[in-house]
Design a protein around this motif. Structure first.
Motif, PDB file in Angstrom:
ATOM      1  N   ASN A 103       7.571  13.556  20.315  1.00 35.19           N
ATOM      2  CA  ASN A 103       7.332  13.865  19.149  1.00 35.19           C
ATOM      3  C   ASN A 103       5.918  13.183  18.470  1.00 35.19           C
ATOM      4  O   ASN A 103       5.790  13.194  17.212  1.00 35.19           O
ATOM      5  CB  ASN A 103       8.436  14.022  18.010  1.00 35.19           C
ATOM      6  CG  ASN A 103       9.381  14.813  18.469  1.00 35.19           C
ATOM      7  OD1 ASN A 103       9.324  16.025  18.947  1.00 35.19           O
ATOM      8  ND2 ASN A 103      10.749  14.507  18.291  1.00 35.19           N
ATOM      9  N   HIS A 104       5.412  12.339  19.341  1.00 38.61           N
ATOM     10  CA  HIS A 104       4.039  11.594  18.835  1.00 38.61           C
ATOM     11  C   HIS A 104       4.475  10.500  18.015  1.00 38.61           C
ATOM     12  O   HIS A 104       3.676  10.093  17.380  1.00 38.61           O
ATOM     13  CB  HIS A 104       3.061  12.600  18.431  1.00 38.61           C
ATOM     14  CG  HIS A 104       2.903  13.714  19.371  1.00 38.61           C
ATOM     15  ND1 HIS A 104       2.268  13.801  20.394  1.00 38.61           N
ATOM     16  CD2 HIS A 104       3.188  15.261  18.988  1.00 38.61           C
ATOM     17  CE1 HIS A 104       2.196  14.955  20.965  1.00 38.61           C
ATOM     18  NE2 HIS A 104       2.770  15.978  20.006  1.00 38.61           N
ATOM     19  N   MET A 105       5.770  10.205  18.168  1.00 32.34           N
ATOM     20  CA  MET A 105       6.115   8.922  17.208  1.00 32.34           C
ATOM     21  C   MET A 105       6.285   7.569  18.195  1.00 32.34           C
ATOM     22  O   MET A 105       6.472   7.638  18.974  1.00 32.34           O
ATOM     23  CB  MET A 105       7.268   9.357  16.287  1.00 32.34           C
ATOM     24  CG  MET A 105       7.351  10.465  15.512  1.00 32.34           C
ATOM     25  SD  MET A 105       5.978  10.424  14.177  1.00 32.34           S
ATOM     26  CE  MET A 105       6.790   9.366  13.024  1.00 32.34           C
ATOM     27  N   LEU A 106       6.045   6.481  17.172  1.00 30.64           N
ATOM     28  CA  LEU A 106       6.349   4.972  18.039  1.00 30.64           C
ATOM     29  C   LEU A 106       7.818   4.920  18.195  1.00 30.64           C
ATOM     30  O   LEU A 106       8.707   5.037  16.956  1.00 30.64           O
ATOM     31  CB  LEU A 106       5.473   4.124  17.128  1.00 30.64           C
ATOM     32  CG  LEU A 106       4.214   4.127  17.321  1.00 30.64           C
ATOM     33  CD1 LEU A 106       3.604   2.980  16.394  1.00 30.64           C
ATOM     34  CD2 LEU A 106       3.491   3.653  18.726  1.00 30.64           C
ATOM     35  N   PRO A 107       8.195   4.551  19.255  1.00 32.24           N
ATOM     36  CA  PRO A 107       9.596   4.364  19.335  1.00 32.24           C
ATOM     37  C   PRO A 107      10.346   3.044  18.872  1.00 32.24           C
ATOM     38  O   PRO A 107      10.665   2.192  19.593  1.00 32.24           O
ATOM     39  CB  PRO A 107      10.073   4.360  20.853  1.00 32.24           C
ATOM     40  CG  PRO A 107       8.417   3.726  21.532  1.00 32.24           C
ATOM     41  CD  PRO A 107       7.678   4.418  20.525  1.00 32.24           C
ATOM     42  N   LEU A 108      10.190   2.857  17.565  1.00 31.18           N
ATOM     43  CA  LEU A 108      10.548   1.802  16.912  1.00 31.18           C
ATOM     44  C   LEU A 108      12.083   2.302  16.094  1.00 31.18           C
ATOM     45  O   LEU A 108      11.968   3.230  15.311  1.00 31.18           O
ATOM     46  CB  LEU A 108       9.517   1.362  15.741  1.00 31.18           C
ATOM     47  CG  LEU A 108       8.210   1.012  16.192  1.00 31.18           C
ATOM     48  CD1 LEU A 108       7.125   0.409  15.139  1.00 31.18           C
ATOM     49  CD2 LEU A 108       8.301  -0.197  17.363  1.00 31.18           C
ATOM     50  N   TYR A 109      13.006   1.394  16.250  1.00 32.80           N
ATOM     51  CA  TYR A 109      14.301   1.825  15.925  1.00 32.80           C
ATOM     52  C   TYR A 109      14.839   0.754  15.187  1.00 32.80           C
ATOM     53  O   TYR A 109      15.029  -0.584  15.784  1.00 32.80           O
ATOM     54  CB  TYR A 109      15.337   2.414  16.878  1.00 32.80           C
ATOM     55  CG  TYR A 109      14.684   3.404  17.660  1.00 32.80           C
ATOM     56  CD1 TYR A 109      14.601   4.833  16.831  1.00 32.80           C
ATOM     57  CD2 TYR A 109      14.209   3.298  18.924  1.00 32.80           C
ATOM     58  CE1 TYR A 109      14.114   5.741  17.858  1.00 32.80           C
ATOM     59  CE2 TYR A 109      13.471   4.288  19.503  1.00 32.80           C
ATOM     60  CZ  TYR A 109      13.467   5.662  19.011  1.00 32.80           C
ATOM     61  OH  TYR A 109      13.191   6.664  19.846  1.00 32.80           O
ATOM     62  N   MET A 110      15.486   0.872  13.833  1.00 27.16           N
ATOM     63  CA  MET A 110      15.907  -0.263  13.049  1.00 27.16           C
ATOM     64  C   MET A 110      17.526  -0.265  13.426  1.00 27.16           C
ATOM     65  O   MET A 110      18.279   0.722  13.267  1.00 27.16           O
ATOM     66  CB  MET A 110      15.775  -0.138  11.602  1.00 27.16           C
ATOM     67  CG  MET A 110      16.543  -1.224  10.649  1.00 27.16           C
ATOM     68  SD  MET A 110      15.266  -1.599   9.330  1.00 27.16           S
ATOM     69  CE  MET A 110      16.258  -2.866   8.727  1.00 27.16           C
ATOM     70  N   GLN A 111      18.089  -1.399  13.786  1.00 24.69           N
ATOM     71  CA  GLN A 111      19.526  -1.633  13.730  1.00 24.69           C
ATOM     72  C   GLN A 111      20.106  -2.645  12.850  1.00 24.69           C
ATOM     73  O   GLN A 111      19.570  -3.462  12.554  1.00 24.69           O
ATOM     74  CB  GLN A 111      20.090  -1.808  15.211  1.00 24.69           C
ATOM     75  CG  GLN A 111      19.348  -1.351  16.162  1.00 24.69           C
ATOM     76  CD  GLN A 111      19.477  -1.674  17.614  1.00 24.69           C
ATOM     77  OE1 GLN A 111      19.688  -3.160  18.021  1.00 24.69           O
ATOM     78  NE2 GLN A 111      19.723  -1.080  18.865  1.00 24.69           N
ATOM     79  N   THR A 112      21.250  -2.148  11.908  1.00 24.32           N
ATOM     80  CA  THR A 112      21.953  -2.928  10.937  1.00 24.32           C
ATOM     81  C   THR A 112      23.300  -3.392  11.822  1.00 24.32           C
ATOM     82  O   THR A 112      24.055  -2.349  12.002  1.00 24.32           O
ATOM     83  CB  THR A 112      21.959  -2.062   9.799  1.00 24.32           C
ATOM     84  OG1 THR A 112      20.767  -1.820   9.400  1.00 24.32           O
ATOM     85  CG2 THR A 112      22.417  -3.228   8.653  1.00 24.32           C
ATOM     86  N   THR A 113      23.455  -4.512  11.647  1.00 22.10           N
ATOM     87  CA  THR A 113      24.900  -5.031  12.341  1.00 22.10           C
ATOM     88  C   THR A 113      25.536  -5.947  11.362  1.00 22.10           C
ATOM     89  O   THR A 113      24.838  -6.525  10.156  1.00 22.10           O
ATOM     90  CB  THR A 113      24.900  -5.645  13.570  1.00 22.10           C
ATOM     91  OG1 THR A 113      23.851  -6.580  13.475  1.00 22.10           O
ATOM     92  CG2 THR A 113      24.374  -4.610  14.661  1.00 22.10           C
ATOM     93  N   HIS A 114      26.483  -6.682  11.551  1.00 22.67           N
ATOM     94  CA  HIS A 114      27.296  -7.527  10.729  1.00 22.67           C
ATOM     95  C   HIS A 114      27.403  -7.180   9.314  1.00 22.67           C
ATOM     96  O   HIS A 114      26.938  -7.839   8.034  1.00 22.67           O
ATOM     97  CB  HIS A 114      26.615  -8.938  10.930  1.00 22.67           C
ATOM     98  CG  HIS A 114      26.822  -9.349  12.250  1.00 22.67           C
ATOM     99  ND1 HIS A 114      25.877  -9.090  13.054  1.00 22.67           N
ATOM    100  CD2 HIS A 114      27.691 -10.278  12.764  1.00 22.67           C
ATOM    101  CE1 HIS A 114      26.234  -9.745  14.193  1.00 22.67           C
ATOM    102  NE2 HIS A 114      27.268 -10.451  14.239  1.00 22.67           N
ATOM    103  N   ALA A 115      27.937  -5.758   9.125  1.00 18.25           N
ATOM    104  CA  ALA A 115      28.307  -5.404   7.622  1.00 18.25           C
ATOM    105  C   ALA A 115      26.811  -5.271   6.943  1.00 18.25           C
ATOM    106  O   ALA A 115      26.881  -5.653   5.654  1.00 18.25           O
ATOM    107  CB  ALA A 115      29.259  -6.162   7.027  1.00 18.25           C
ATOM    108  N   GLY A 116      25.806  -5.155   7.606  1.00 23.95           N
ATOM    109  CA  GLY A 116      24.451  -4.722   6.810  1.00 23.95           C
ATOM    110  C   GLY A 116      23.676  -6.248   6.508  1.00 23.95           C
ATOM    111  O   GLY A 116      22.772  -6.261   5.876  1.00 23.95           O
ATOM    112  N   ASN A 117      24.281  -7.321   7.037  1.00 25.93           N
ATOM    113  CA  ASN A 117      23.672  -8.560   6.810  1.00 25.93           C
ATOM    114  C   ASN A 117      22.509  -8.961   8.025  1.00 25.93           C
ATOM    115  O   ASN A 117      21.658  -9.695   7.753  1.00 25.93           O
ATOM    116  CB  ASN A 117      24.718  -9.757   6.848  1.00 25.93           C
ATOM    117  CG  ASN A 117      25.615  -9.561   5.561  1.00 25.93           C
ATOM    118  OD1 ASN A 117      25.091  -9.088   4.684  1.00 25.93           O
ATOM    119  ND2 ASN A 117      26.781  -9.860   5.735  1.00 25.93           N
ATOM    120  N   ARG A 118      22.682  -8.399   9.214  1.00 27.81           N
ATOM    121  CA  ARG A 118      21.906  -8.661  10.053  1.00 27.81           C
ATOM    122  C   ARG A 118      20.840  -7.420  10.596  1.00 27.81           C
ATOM    123  O   ARG A 118      21.392  -6.324  10.955  1.00 27.81           O
ATOM    124  CB  ARG A 118      22.472  -9.034  11.268  1.00 27.81           C
ATOM    125  CG  ARG A 118      21.548  -9.476  12.354  1.00 27.81           C
ATOM    126  CD  ARG A 118      22.295 -10.432  13.482  1.00 27.81           C
ATOM    127  NE  ARG A 118      21.799 -10.102  14.989  1.00 27.81           N
ATOM    128  CZ  ARG A 118      22.803 -10.198  15.755  1.00 27.81           C
ATOM    129  NH1 ARG A 118      24.015 -10.677  15.761  1.00 27.81           N
ATOM    130  NH2 ARG A 118      22.154 -10.190  16.969  1.00 27.81           N
TER     131      ARG A 118
END
Length: 161
Positions: A103-118
């Motif tokens: 889809n012509h987008m950069l493959p950057l993905y945000m991951q949130t772990t440890h109950a939103g603290n990391r």
């Protein structure tokens, strides 16, 4: 005939007879080969006649998903209001690059772990020298943030966290 006046063994026989007749009716209607053929013949008789037309299929095609992703539209200026920038046309030979998605987008993905603290960012589809990319990105992030940054490289999966 009242059931109270009938002996117990007769009630049992009557009950079994009723269950047997119900089972026979059900099985002949749904499970026997002749019953299925009879039901299919009845369904065919009950349906109205129809004709096959391919002329109206053009209206259906507009609802189906496209097989390929179209080229991105040309804008007056870049970056667009959403921050999107098209890929560069002339790419010089580089040690590494990040391939865009379909889809012509950069493959950057945000991951949130440890109950939103990391919070971590995953960069996928890294082509070329992934270790040089990791070194350059770590140096840039440490310079911008002023803190030591931990970077994880997955060489086989071609991604960096």
């Amino acid at each position: 005939m009242a059931m109270a006046a009938v002996p117990t063994w007769c009630r049992f026989q009557i009950l079994m007879g009723r269950l047997k007749s119900i089972a026979l009716n059900t099985s002949s209607r749904y499970y026997s080969a002749s019953g299925i053929q009879d039901n299919q013949a009845q369904k065919e008789k009950s349906h109205p006649a129809y004709e096959v037309s391919t002329e109206e299929f053009k209206f259906v095609e507009t609802l189906l998903p496209r097989e390929t992703v179209p080229d991105p539209p040309v804008h007056e200026s870049y970056p667009t209001p959403s921050g999107w920038v098209p890929p560069a046309e002339n790419q010089s030979p580089m040690k590494y690059f990040v391939k865009r998605t379909k889809n012509h987008m950069l493959p950057l993905y945000m991951q949130t772990t440890h109950a939103g603290n990391r919070h971590m960012v995953m960069i996928r589809k890294v082509e070329g020298d992934i270790w040089a990319f990791e070194s350059d990105i770590r140096q840039h992030l440490e310079k911008v943030s002023g803190k030591k940054v931990a970077v994880q490289v997955h060489e086989v999966g071609r991604f960096i966290r």
